[in-house]
Design an enzyme around this catalytic site. Structure first.
Site: not given
Length: 262
Positions: A102, A147, A154, A236, A239
């Site tokens: 990301r 990320h 994810d 999460e 993740h």
């Protein structure tokens, strides 16, 4: 020394300093470090649902830096994921990735959105029980993301054979991400107890309220990825970060695209 010679020497000095200042894994001429690969080039069997390329995410629009619906990872992370996929295929499942590398510009987009308290167009699905003003304090949004280091992703599980998944229709009625399967958005993944990017304590991997099939699936995903070197973020279930990530302190900002790879 002539003026032109002094200028030339100064340019050389600047280029030399820039080379010394380049971080580990320096980028190639496209701005992408050679250590990064497209996941589909390492394992074409893994499924994709890159949510930040489209509008079915907590912001409700395509996120800055996502030029193609691709999963880009460091080579080490991609190879580890391929090993996990081989194990899961034998058990009747496939991995499906929602997000991989990301860029920092995407994280910056999240931060701008989180500060705009009037934009709650996706609240009913992704954070129905959380006041938007609490997203930073509660840890759902941060100014840096693992990320961006390239070895975090994810991911979920999909049962074989893979069922088709209908597209998200912008403007369709939203249902809470923790609603039972059959009521929330019809993701074709197995039941994980919540949908992806669900800002709620039910997304915590070991939440005791998650039982039955959803508990089995969370444990299967976590144990399989742990066996190939990934650790889970407890808040999460989706993740995971490679333990031996090659860029633990570097946050990259090149866009998500396959064109610059290879």
């Amino acid at each position: 020394m002539s003026r032109s010679s002094r200028v030339f020497a100064a340019v050389l000095a600047l280029l030399f300093c820039a080379t010394l200042a380049s971080p580990a894994g320096a980028s190639d001429r496209h701005g992408v470090p050679p250590a990064f690969v497209a996941l589909r080039d390492v394992d074409p069997t893994i499924r994709y649902d890159i949510r930040y390329f489209g509008r079915h995410n907590f912001v409700g629009e395509r996120i800055d830096g996502y030029r193609q619906p691709e999963c880009v990872l460091t080579r080490q992370a991609a190879r580890a994921l391929r090993t996990a996929q081989r194990t899961l295929l034998r058990r009747g499942y496939t991995l499906k990735v929602y997000d991989c590398y990301r860029p920092q510009r995407a994280v910056d987009h999240f931060v701008r959105w989180a500060k705009d308290l009037d934009d709650e167009r996706m609240k009913a699905e992704f954070y129905p029980n959380v006041d938007k003003s609490r997203l930073f304090a509660d840890g759902y949004i941060a100014e840096k993301s693992g990320h961006s280091r390239g070895s975090t992703l994810d991911v979920t599980l999909v049962k074989l054979p893979v069922r088709p998944q209908r597209p998200y229709l912008p403007g369709e009625p939203l249902v809470a991400c923790f609603a039972p399967v059959g009521q929330r958005f019809p993701d074709n993944s197995v039941d994980m107890g919540t949908g992806y990017d669900c800002f709620d304590p039910l997304s915590h991997t070991d939440n005791p309220a998650i039982t039955g099939a959803a508990r089995h699936h969370r444990d299967l995903l976590r144990s399989t990825l742990a066996n190939v070197g990934f650790r889970n973020l407890p808040e999460e279930w989706w993740h995971f970060t490679l333990n031996d990530e090659p860029f633990p302190d570097t946050y990259f900002n090149f866009p998500v695209t396959r064109r610059a790879l290879g």
